[in-house]
Design a protein around this motif. Structure first.
Motif, PDB file in Angstrom:
ATOM      1  N   VAL A  36     -26.984   0.391 -77.687  1.00 22.34           N
ATOM      2  CA  VAL A  36     -27.137  -1.040 -77.941  1.00 22.34           C
ATOM      3  C   VAL A  36     -25.970  -1.814 -77.334  1.00 22.34           C
ATOM      4  O   VAL A  36     -26.154  -2.893 -76.759  1.00 22.34           O
ATOM      5  CB  VAL A  36     -27.239  -1.312 -79.458  1.00 22.34           C
ATOM      6  N   ALA A  37     -24.759  -1.256 -77.450  1.00 23.10           N
ATOM      7  CA  ALA A  37     -23.580  -1.914 -76.873  1.00 23.10           C
ATOM      8  C   ALA A  37     -23.749  -2.084 -75.366  1.00 23.10           C
ATOM      9  O   ALA A  37     -23.445  -3.146 -74.809  1.00 23.10           O
ATOM     10  CB  ALA A  37     -22.323  -1.096 -77.172  1.00 23.10           C
ATOM     11  N   TYR A  38     -24.264  -1.066 -74.695  1.00 25.71           N
ATOM     12  CA  TYR A  38     -24.501  -1.132 -73.250  1.00 25.71           C
ATOM     13  C   TYR A  38     -25.485  -2.260 -72.928  1.00 25.71           C
ATOM     14  O   TYR A  38     -25.310  -3.012 -71.958  1.00 25.71           O
ATOM     15  CB  TYR A  38     -25.035   0.206 -72.753  1.00 25.71           C
ATOM     16  N   ALA A  39     -26.518  -2.392 -73.758  1.00 24.75           N
ATOM     17  CA  ALA A  39     -27.542  -3.423 -73.523  1.00 24.75           C
ATOM     18  C   ALA A  39     -27.009  -4.835 -73.775  1.00 24.75           C
ATOM     19  O   ALA A  39     -27.624  -5.805 -73.342  1.00 24.75           O
ATOM     20  CB  ALA A  39     -28.757  -3.165 -74.421  1.00 24.75           C
ATOM     21  N   ARG A  40     -25.874  -4.950 -74.456  1.00 23.26           N
ATOM     22  CA  ARG A  40     -25.338  -6.270 -74.784  1.00 23.26           C
ATOM     23  C   ARG A  40     -24.245  -6.729 -73.815  1.00 23.26           C
ATOM     24  O   ARG A  40     -23.807  -7.886 -73.882  1.00 23.26           O
ATOM     25  CB  ARG A  40     -24.768  -6.251 -76.210  1.00 23.26           C
ATOM     26  N   ILE A  41     -23.789  -5.859 -72.918  1.00 20.82           N
ATOM     27  CA  ILE A  41     -22.683  -6.208 -72.019  1.00 20.82           C
ATOM     28  C   ILE A  41     -23.077  -7.356 -71.093  1.00 20.82           C
ATOM     29  O   ILE A  41     -24.121  -7.327 -70.451  1.00 20.82           O
ATOM     30  CB  ILE A  41     -22.277  -4.992 -71.144  1.00 20.82           C
ATOM     31  N   ARG A  42     -22.224  -8.364 -71.017  1.00 22.10           N
ATOM     32  CA  ARG A  42     -22.470  -9.451 -70.072  1.00 22.10           C
ATOM     33  C   ARG A  42     -21.213  -9.830 -69.291  1.00 22.10           C
ATOM     34  O   ARG A  42     -21.285 -10.612 -68.345  1.00 22.10           O
ATOM     35  CB  ARG A  42     -23.027 -10.672 -70.799  1.00 22.10           C
ATOM     36  N   TYR A  43     -20.037  -9.296 -69.683  1.00 27.27           N
ATOM     37  CA  TYR A  43     -18.792  -9.700 -69.016  1.00 27.27           C
ATOM     38  C   TYR A  43     -18.435  -8.750 -67.884  1.00 27.27           C
ATOM     39  O   TYR A  43     -17.380  -8.124 -67.865  1.00 27.27           O
ATOM     40  CB  TYR A  43     -17.656  -9.784 -70.036  1.00 27.27           C
ATOM     41  N   THR A  44     -19.333  -8.615 -66.939  1.00 31.26           N
ATOM     42  CA  THR A  44     -19.077  -7.854 -65.703  1.00 31.26           C
ATOM     43  C   THR A  44     -19.689  -8.665 -64.570  1.00 31.26           C
ATOM     44  O   THR A  44     -20.282  -9.714 -64.796  1.00 31.26           O
ATOM     45  CB  THR A  44     -19.745  -6.459 -65.748  1.00 31.26           C
ATOM     46  N   SER A  45     -19.559  -8.174 -63.351  1.00 28.74           N
ATOM     47  CA  SER A  45     -20.220  -8.860 -62.243  1.00 28.74           C
ATOM     48  C   SER A  45     -21.722  -8.871 -62.529  1.00 28.74           C
ATOM     49  O   SER A  45     -22.293  -7.895 -62.995  1.00 28.74           O
ATOM     50  CB  SER A  45     -19.942  -8.126 -60.926  1.00 28.74           C
ATOM     51  N   GLY A  46     -22.343  -9.999 -62.253  1.00 24.17           N
ATOM     52  CA  GLY A  46     -23.766 -10.140 -62.546  1.00 24.17           C
ATOM     53  C   GLY A  46     -24.050 -10.856 -63.836  1.00 24.17           C
ATOM     54  O   GLY A  46     -25.179 -11.298 -64.080  1.00 24.17           O
ATOM     55  N   ASN A  47     -23.019 -10.969 -64.718  1.00 25.99           N
ATOM     56  CA  ASN A  47     -23.139 -11.748 -65.950  1.00 25.99           C
ATOM     57  C   ASN A  47     -24.432 -11.449 -66.715  1.00 25.99           C
ATOM     58  O   ASN A  47     -24.788 -10.295 -66.905  1.00 25.99           O
ATOM     59  CB  ASN A  47     -23.022 -13.243 -65.627  1.00 25.99           C
TER      60      ASN A  47
END
Length: 378
Positions: free
Chosen positions: A220-231
Motif C-alpha cells: 500500500v505504501a508503494y501505491a501511495r508514493i508521489r514524491y518522485t519523478s513523475g509525481n
C-alpha cells in the motif's frame, strides 16, 4: 401359426436382474444430480452469506448522468479511499479513481486511472479536482462526474478502504515489485504512516534498486508514493501495478485464502452491485484477462493558475474533447465516437479557466515504462 415360446426360469431371472440394475442406475443418476444441485445451492447460499458482509448502496440511476450505452462492455468505477474511520459512502477523498471496462464477449479487461487532481466539472457546474466529487456527493456524484465529463455509461461502483488492501496483500503472501532505490526509500516512509493508521507492526525494506517482496503495509505504501519523478502520474501507475499483481495472485489462490480475504476485507468494501451480479462475476473470475492499463487524461499538464481558485495545483487536460475521443478508442475500439455537447462545453470551460490549449502548451510526461502491463519502474 407358430406358438410363442415360453421363457425359461433362467431367462425370467436374468430379465428381472436387468430391470433391477437399470432401476439402480437411474437411482444413482438421480442421487448424483440431487447431490450436485444441493452442493450448488449450498455454495450459492454460502456465497450469499459472505456477500452479506458487504456495504450495499443502492444508487439512484436517474442521477448518474449516463451517456450512450457502450453495448458489449460493462464499465465499473473503482474508488480507493483514504478512509481513517472506515467511511465508505462519502465525506472522504477518493485518492484512487479507476475505470474498469470489461468486454463481455472476450472477458478482456482494460483499466484506466483518472488522475485525482484533474480539473473537471462537478455538480452544479462548478469546477474542482476529480477526487472532491466523492467527498461532497459520495459514489453517486463520483460516478456522475465520470459519465458527465467522459461520455460514459457507468452504473455501478466498488469502493475500498485502503486498509483493506493491506489485508488482501498479506493474505495472498505478499507481492513482488520492481522498484528504484528512491521508491524503496519512500516506501519505508509511507509504510511507517500506513502502519500507524491501521495499528500494525512493520519493519523497513532494504533501500536498494531491484525487485522487492512487499507485505501489505509496504504494498500500500508503494501505491501511495508521489514524491518522485513523475509525481501523481507515476503514483497512479504504481496503483495499477499493485492492483494487477493482486488480481493475478487472487486468481491462483486457494479456497482457504479467499475465504480469509472475504471475512477480513468485505466489511471494508462498499458497492452498488447486487449479490446475483457479484456471484456472476465470481463465476467468470478465472476467465478475466487484464490486457491494458493506462492513465487519463493522456495529454496533460499541471497549473496553479486557474480562475476562481488560488493556491491549488491542478492536473489540466490539454484538449479534453480529444482526450475523451482517445479514451473511447482505447476502451471500446470506437473510431466513430463524436464528443457530446456536454464534453465540448466542458472542454471550452477548461480552456477559459486555464488559458491552456494544445497550441500554447506542451504536454508533460504522464506515461512511463510499466504502462499497458510492461512492468518496470526505472
Amino acid at each position: 401359426m407358430a406358438k410363442k415360446r415360453r421363457k425359461t426360469k433362467r431367462q425370467l431371472r436374468e430379465e428381472r436382474q436387468k430391470k433391477l440394475r437399470k432401476r439402480k442406475r437411474k437411482r444413482i443418476i438421480l442421487l448424483t444430480v440431487e447431490i450436485i444441485i444441493l452442493a450448488a445451492l449450498l455454495v450459492a447460499a454460502y456465497g450469499i452469506f459472505k456477500l452479506g458482509k458487504l456495504d450495499y448502496n443502492v444508487l439512484n440511476k436517474k442521477k448518474l448522468e449516463v451517456y450512450k450505452d457502450t453495448g458489449e462492455y460493462t464499465n465499473i468505477a473503482l474508488f480507493g479511499l483514504d478512509s481513517r474511520n472506515n467511511e465508505l459512502d462519502g465525506g472522504v477523498q477518493s485518492d484512487c479513481i479507476m475505470i474498469a471496462s470489461i468486454n463481455n464477449k472476450t472477458s478482456d479487461v482494460k483499466l484506466v486511472s483518472v488522475y485525482r487532481d484533474t480539473l473537471l466539472q462537478q455538480q452544479n457546474g462548478r469546477y474542482d479536482k476529480a477526487n472532491s466529487a466523492y467527498n461532497t456527493g459520495g459514489p453517486e456524484e463520483a460516478i456522475s462526474l465520470l459519465n458527465r465529463n467522459f461520455d460514459l455509461d457507468i452504473k455501478n461502483y466498488v469502493s475500498v478502504n485502503f486498509n483493506a488492501l493491506v489485508k488482501v496483500i498479506d493474505a495472498l503472501g505478499g507481492i513482488d515489485i520492481k522498484m528504484t532505490k528512491e521508491e524503496a526509500h519512500w516506501c519505508n516512509l509511507y509504510g511507517a504512516e500506513t502502519a500507524r493508521v491501521i495499528g500494525e507492526h512493520w519493519s523497513d525494506i532494504e533501500e536498494k534498486a531491484g525487485t522487492q517482496h512487499l507485505d501489505g503495509i509496504h504494498g500500500v505504501a508503494y501505491a501511495r508514493i508521489r514524491y518522485t519523478s513523475g509525481n501523481d502520474f507515476k503514483r497512479a501507475q504504481r496503483q495499477r501495478i499493485v492492483l494487477e499483481k493482486v488480481a493475478k495472485k487472487a486468481q491462483k489462490a486457494n479456497f482457504i485464502t479467499l475465504n480469509k480475504i472475504v471475512n477480513e476485507v468485505f466489511p471494508m468494501i462498499s458497492t452498488s452491485f447486487s449479490s446475483k451480479q457479484i456471484l456472476g462475476f465470481a463465476a467468470n473470475a478465472l476467465n478475466y484477462n487484464l490486457v491494458s492499463t493506462n492513465g487519463f487524461p493522456y495529454q496533460v499538464t499541471t497549473s496553479e493558475t486557474v480562475k476562481n481558485h488560488s493556491g491549488v495545483s491542478f492536473v489540466i487536460p490539454i484538449g479534453l474533447e480529444q482526450n475523451v475521443k482517445q479514451l473511447h478508442q482505447e476502451l471500446f475500439n470506437d473510431d466513430s465516437y463524436e464528443a457530446s455537447d456536454k464534453v465540448k462545453e466542458i472542454d471550452s470551460d477548461i480552456v477559459y479557466l486555464t488559458d491552456i490549449t494544445a497550441d500554447n502548451t506542451e504536454a508533460m510526461e504522464s506515461t512511463f515504462k510499466g504502462d499497458s502491463l510492461n512492468e518496470g519502474t526505472e
